[in-house]
Enzyme design. Structure first.
Site, PDB file in Angstrom:
ATOM      1  N   GLU A 223     114.368  34.583 -69.154  1.00  0.00           N
ATOM      2  CA  GLU A 223     114.515  35.423 -67.934  1.00  0.00           C
ATOM      3  C   GLU A 223     115.704  36.440 -68.436  1.00  0.00           C
ATOM      4  O   GLU A 223     116.634  36.595 -67.687  1.00  0.00           O
ATOM      5  CB  GLU A 223     115.027  34.937 -66.676  1.00  0.00           C
ATOM      6  CG  GLU A 223     113.626  33.959 -66.210  1.00  0.00           C
ATOM      7  CD  GLU A 223     113.793  33.835 -64.522  1.00  0.00           C
ATOM      8  OE1 GLU A 223     114.764  34.239 -63.837  1.00  0.00           O
ATOM      9  OE2 GLU A 223     112.783  33.166 -64.181  1.00  0.00           O
TER      10      GLU A 223
HETATM   11  C1  LIG Z   1     109.815  28.348 -72.905  1.00  0.00           C
HETATM   12  C2  LIG Z   1     109.729  30.189 -72.565  1.00  0.00           C
HETATM   13  C3  LIG Z   1     109.084  30.259 -71.441  1.00  0.00           C
HETATM   14  C4  LIG Z   1     109.162  31.451 -71.199  1.00  0.00           C
HETATM   15  N1  LIG Z   1     108.466  31.836 -69.942  1.00  0.00           N
HETATM   16  C5  LIG Z   1     108.281  33.311 -69.757  1.00  0.00           C
HETATM   17  C6  LIG Z   1     107.492  33.640 -68.547  1.00  0.00           C
HETATM   18  O1  LIG Z   1     107.154  32.726 -67.646  1.00  0.00           O
HETATM   19  N2  LIG Z   1     107.170  34.897 -68.375  1.00  0.00           N
HETATM   20  C7  LIG Z   1     107.701  35.940 -69.269  1.00  0.00           C
HETATM   21  O2  LIG Z   1     107.096  37.045 -68.873  1.00  0.00           O
HETATM   22  N3  LIG Z   1     108.348  35.613 -70.386  1.00  0.00           N
HETATM   23  C8  LIG Z   1     108.648  34.475 -70.534  1.00  0.00           C
HETATM   24  N4  LIG Z   1     109.260  33.877 -71.694  1.00  0.00           N
HETATM   25  C9  LIG Z   1     109.619  34.960 -72.682  1.00  0.00           C
HETATM   26  C10 LIG Z   1     111.308  34.987 -72.437  1.00  0.00           C
HETATM   27  O3  LIG Z   1     111.718  35.676 -71.492  1.00  0.00           O
HETATM   28  C11 LIG Z   1     111.645  35.935 -73.841  1.00  0.00           C
HETATM   29  O4  LIG Z   1     111.563  35.243 -74.804  1.00  0.00           O
HETATM   30  C12 LIG Z   1     113.117  36.362 -73.750  1.00  0.00           C
HETATM   31  O5  LIG Z   1     113.068  37.494 -72.932  1.00  0.00           O
HETATM   32  C13 LIG Z   1     113.482  36.892 -75.155  1.00  0.00           C
HETATM   33  O6  LIG Z   1     112.466  37.806 -75.658  1.00  0.00           O
HETATM   34  P1  LIG Z   1     112.097  37.623 -77.327  1.00  0.00           P
HETATM   35  O7  LIG Z   1     111.946  36.129 -77.474  1.00  0.00           O
HETATM   36  O8  LIG Z   1     111.186  38.484 -77.430  1.00  0.00           O
HETATM   37  O9  LIG Z   1     113.457  37.744 -77.944  1.00  0.00           O
HETATM   38  P2  LIG Z   1     113.934  39.138 -78.870  1.00  0.00           P
HETATM   39  O10 LIG Z   1     113.924  40.351 -77.763  1.00  0.00           O
HETATM   40  O11 LIG Z   1     113.211  39.338 -80.034  1.00  0.00           O
HETATM   41  O12 LIG Z   1     115.453  38.870 -79.138  1.00  0.00           O
HETATM   42  C14 LIG Z   1     115.872  38.165 -80.469  1.00  0.00           C
HETATM   43  C15 LIG Z   1     117.243  38.138 -80.489  1.00  0.00           C
HETATM   44  O13 LIG Z   1     117.702  39.369 -80.495  1.00  0.00           O
HETATM   45  C16 LIG Z   1     118.782  39.812 -79.342  1.00  0.00           C
HETATM   46  N5  LIG Z   1     118.677  41.135 -78.734  1.00  0.00           N
HETATM   47  C17 LIG Z   1     117.600  41.542 -78.432  1.00  0.00           C
HETATM   48  N6  LIG Z   1     117.868  42.932 -77.997  1.00  0.00           N
HETATM   49  C18 LIG Z   1     119.144  43.120 -78.098  1.00  0.00           C
HETATM   50  C19 LIG Z   1     119.916  44.107 -77.688  1.00  0.00           C
HETATM   51  N7  LIG Z   1     119.719  44.923 -77.055  1.00  0.00           N
HETATM   52  N8  LIG Z   1     121.447  43.676 -77.697  1.00  0.00           N
HETATM   53  C20 LIG Z   1     121.723  42.660 -78.235  1.00  0.00           C
HETATM   54  N9  LIG Z   1     121.226  41.626 -78.714  1.00  0.00           N
HETATM   55  C21 LIG Z   1     119.675  41.714 -78.532  1.00  0.00           C
HETATM   56  C22 LIG Z   1     118.310  38.695 -78.150  1.00  0.00           C
HETATM   57  O14 LIG Z   1     119.526  38.321 -77.305  1.00  0.00           O
HETATM   58  C23 LIG Z   1     117.756  37.380 -79.140  1.00  0.00           C
HETATM   59  O15 LIG Z   1     119.147  36.903 -79.531  1.00  0.00           O
HETATM   60  C24 LIG Z   1     109.681  32.593 -71.967  1.00  0.00           C
HETATM   61  C25 LIG Z   1     110.114  32.269 -73.155  1.00  0.00           C
HETATM   62  C26 LIG Z   1     110.167  30.875 -73.501  1.00  0.00           C
HETATM   63  C27 LIG Z   1     110.753  30.455 -74.665  1.00  0.00           C
END
Ligand SMILES: Cc1cc2nc3c(=O)[nH]c(=O)nc-3n(C[C@H](O)[C@H](O)[C@H](O)COP(=O)(O)OP(=O)(O)OC[C@H]3O[C@@H](n4cnc5c(N)ncnc54)[C@H](O)[C@@H]3O)c2cc1C
Ligand SMILES: Cc1cc2nc3c(=O)[nH]c(=O)nc-3n(C[C@H](O)[C@H](O)[C@H](O)COP(=O)(O)OP(=O)(O)OC[C@H]3O[C@@H](n4cnc5c(N)ncnc54)[C@H](O)[C@@H]3O)c2cc1C
Lengths: 388, 261
Positions: A364
């Site tokens: 989230e």
């Molecule tokens: C168990 C689990 C359940 C989930 N359930 C759902 C769900 O029901 N529905 C849904 O839609 N999604 C779901 N998600 C997805 C979740 O919301 C995302 O994993 C999360 O938003 C982070 O996106 P990402 O994994 O692509 O990380 P990325 O966006 O690739 O981030 C990688 C790193 O870079 C950092 N970063 C990225 N952009 C910036 C910035 N602009 N400034 C500073 N730091 C930054 C992040 O903080 C992180 O540390 C789920 C994820 C998990 C692991």
């Protein structure tokens, strides 16, 4: 006044969720963690106990509560198992867009089955190239006659494959960028809607996280929430309402780990006395409890603001999720420390609490993104003369 | 199908303390719960009602505070609750309790099935269920582990014994006491709890039930408690390990030594 100024109904929700967590979840939580699957039997118990009704308005088959009620139940379940709690709370996440933006007809169609727990809901936003940056969204929903034609993949979707009702954010007009996304309700079983990779997770293993695959999936246009172009607004407003719930999950996990660590420390004898008698351990317990209590109060405050209907809740909602999840990670790490070597072993619950806590800093919106939201808001408020 | 479930309010602990002067249980400061075995009785009643229709009425004899366990039963789905409460009921033993409950059931009128837990965790006598059946002059099946083929005319029950079970056919009306293998009691629901909080609970006094005053409470209790005490802790057992031939020899020698054989 009771401790947190709960209403009588809220006390009832707390007691019932606690009873179910203790009697029905605790005996099987290690097995659920090991098996890594959706806890169907437990979810049925939660449904029969009306716990899915507490966040749905009365006119649509619910009991008329809101974010606060969902937080109370989620916290109690998380004290015993953060995984079961997410399987449960994610149905609320999937229902919120319909509650917030659905027409009367859409609400009548989808909400009663969610309130009874007969159907589980889910929320699909994240994609391989759209995590923190939802602007990278590639899933499309093209209008075609009376239907939308969906194509693309959603990943990491909680309750994926298990849920019947999915609120999906997809691009209806790519050329309009952030204003070209829309929210559409997709039902399991629709042609062209399938499920892909099921994730093998570090923690919250009593919940299913799975890929959604859309290949020429035709969804009736009447399933569009509100109107085209509001997709990202729907997502943001949904998170504003749901983030205190992640905070509540974090508070529950933290409190659960404290409860177990204190019990262990009172029984574990070293140097001829319980380790809880050492100041080093006691001070750890004091810090853990104080931070968790602060997080709890921030979460309740945020949830009550959400339910009060005031407009600007993004900041407080993000703060509650950010603070509570960071506290949970710290507290569960220290709880494990109090268990000593035993804490590192799967035989004891400490390591599971630590694994379950981690996710609350990620989903989230990662805590980096929460800080972005909060920082931006504070600076804006400051500029417009709304200093605290 | 009209079903009455008799439940008892008991202290929430198996480690009850006894007042050495009065030889009665100390109940102060201990939370009260539904006797755990009675929750299986409630569940079984609800299941039969869900299959055949009718009503589940839950009944207890006790002080006004016993309303709380009745409300809990209502929150699980029982339709009506009756509290038999009267100063004159106090101090009842199993005989007087059975009599009073049987008067309560008579007052309801047409009842097809009465369900009790196999025993209460505080008194542990397992006598009240059979006592009620006796006073109502209806069949009684104790230790019921399963009910099969139930309809308006009768049912088949599996009565659990130490070595297996009896299969017993019975007409209705009848009384059964149930063991915990019979089902898994449901959790209360929020709607059930909300309704239970507001529900009216019927109170009956000795006069309402036209009880014979010599048959209720302390006065109506033939049991005399001379002394209650915690049994002395058993001595430590000894396990002989090794080959059966050797251990048997050691055991025989030990028994002879102690003059047991
Ligand atoms: C168990 C689990 C359940 C989930 N359930 C759902 C769900 O029901 N529905 C849904 O839609 N999604 C779901 N998600 C997805 C979740 O919301 C995302 O994993 C999360 O938003 C982070 O996106 P990402 O994994 O692509 O990380 P990325 O966006 O690739 O981030 C990688 C790193 O870079 C950092 N970063 C990225 N952009 C910036 C910035 N602009 N400034 C500073 N730091 C930054 C992040 O903080 C992180 O540390 C789920 C994820 C998990 C692991
Ligand atoms: C994976 C693993 C491998 C291991 N390998 C080996 C090995 O190869 N050989 C071996 O001998 N051991 C091994 N150990 C044991 C390890 O060294 C002990 O677990 C460690 O010393 C802690 O002891 P304990 O687990 O008994 O914790 P406890 O001593 O019970 O500690 C419990 C808590 O009380 C605190 N505490 C205890 N005493 C005090 C005090 N006086 N003041 C303040 N706080 C106190 C501790 O810091 C801890 O937070 C291993 C342990 C693990 C987990």
């Amino acid at each position: 006044m009771n401790e947190y100024n709960f209403t009588e109904d809220q006390l009832m929700i707390r007691d019932l969720a606690r009873q179910i967590a203790e009697d029905k979840i605790r005996p099987v939580r290690a097995e659920l963690d090991e098996k890594d699957e959706f806890p169907e039997e437990i979810i049925k118990i939660l449904a029969d106990s009306d716990l899915f009704a507490i966040f749905v308005p009365e006119e649509y088959g619910g009991l008329g509560g809101g974010a606060m009620e969902l937080c109370i139940a989620t916290e109690e379940l998380s004290k015993v198992c953060g995984g079961v709690a997410v399987s449960y709370a994610a149905s609320g996440l999937g229902a919120f867009p319909i509650i917030l933006f659905g027409s009367d007809e859409q609400k009548k169609k989808f909400l009663p089955a969610i309130a009874s727990g007969e159907k589980i809901a889910a929320f699909g936003l994240t994609e391989p190239n759209a995590g923190s940056d939802v602007g990278g969204m590639e899933t499309t929903a093209e209008k075609d006659g009376d239907d939308y034609n969906l194509n693309g993949n959603k990943i990491f979707i909680t309750n994926g494959g298990v849920a019947d009702i999915y609120t999906i954010i997809a691009m209806t007009n790519k050329s309009r960028g952030a204003r070209g996304a829309s929210a559409i309700v997709v039902e399991k079983g629709m042609d062209g809607f399938d499920f892909g990779k099921k994730e093998d997770k570090m923690g919250i293993r009593a919940t299913v996280t799975r890929e959604l695959v859309f290949e020429d999936c035709r969804v009736p246009a009447e399933n569009l929430l509100k109107r085209e172009g509001l997709g990202f607004i729907v997502a943001m407003k949904t998170f504003d309402k749901s983030r205190p719930g992640i905070g509540a999950q974090a508070v529950g996990i933290a409190q659960g780990s404290i409860n177990e660590a204190v019990e262990y420390a009172s029984q574990r004898i070293q140097f001829g006395q319980p380790v809880s008698s050492f100041q080093a351990v006691r001070h750890m317990i004091a810090n853990m409890s104080t931070k968790t209590e602060a997080a709890r109060n921030l979460v309740y405050h945020a949830a009550r603001m959400v339910d009060s209907g005031v407009k600007n809740i993004s900041k407080i909602s993000a703060m509650s999720k950010l603070f509570a999840s960071d506290v949970a990670m710290e507290v569960t790490t220290n709880a494990l420390q109090i268990f000593g070597g035993s804490g590192y072993m799967k035989e004891y619950p400490a390591e599971k609490f630590m694994r379950d806590a981690k996710i609350t800093q990620i989903y989230e919106g990662t805590n980096q993104i929460q800080r972005d939201v909060i920082g931006l808001k504070v600076i804006k408020e400051n500029k417009s003369g709304k200093k605290k | 199908m009209n079903i009455v479930v008799c439940i008892k309010q008991v202290p929430d602990t198996t480690d009850v303390k006894i007042n050495p002067e009065t030889n009665t249980l100390i109940r102060e400061g201990v939370d009260s719960i539904i006797n755990p075995f009675d929750t299986y009785a409630i569940e079984e009643g609800l299941r039969i009602k869900e299959k055949l229709g009718g009503e589940v009425i839950v009944m207890t004899m006790g002080p006004p505070q016993a309303e709380s366990v009745l409300r809990e039963a209502l929150s699980m789905g029982c339709g009506e609750a009756i509290l038999l409460t009267d100063r004159n009921f106090a101090g009842a033993d199993t005989w007087a309790t059975s009599y009073t409950l049987s008067r309560g059931i008579k007052k309801i009128g047409e009842v097809d099935l009465i369900i009790c837990g196999k025993q209460a965790i505080d008194g542990d006598t397992a006598q009240v269920g059979p006592g009620i059946a006796e006073m109502l002059d209806i069949p009684c099946i104790t230790y019921t582990g399963k009910i099969k083929d139930i309809d308006e005319n009768g049912f088949t029950a599996l009565r659990m014994t130490e070595s297996g079970h009896n299969v017993i056919k019975s007409p209705l009306p009848a009384l059964i006491t149930v063991v915990k293998e019979i089902n898994e009691p449901r959790m209360p629901s929020l709607r059930g709890k909300m309704n239970a909080k507001k529900a009216d609970i019927t109170h009956y006094t000795a006069a309402d039930l036209a009880c014979n005053l010599e048959s209720i409470g302390q006065l109506g209790s033939p049991t005399v408690v001379r002394k209650i005490f915690a049994p002395p802790a058993k001595g430590k057992g000894e396990i002989f390990k090794g080959e059966p031939a050797d251990t048997a020899e050691k055991l025989a020698a030990e028994l002879k030594d102690k003059g047991i054989v």
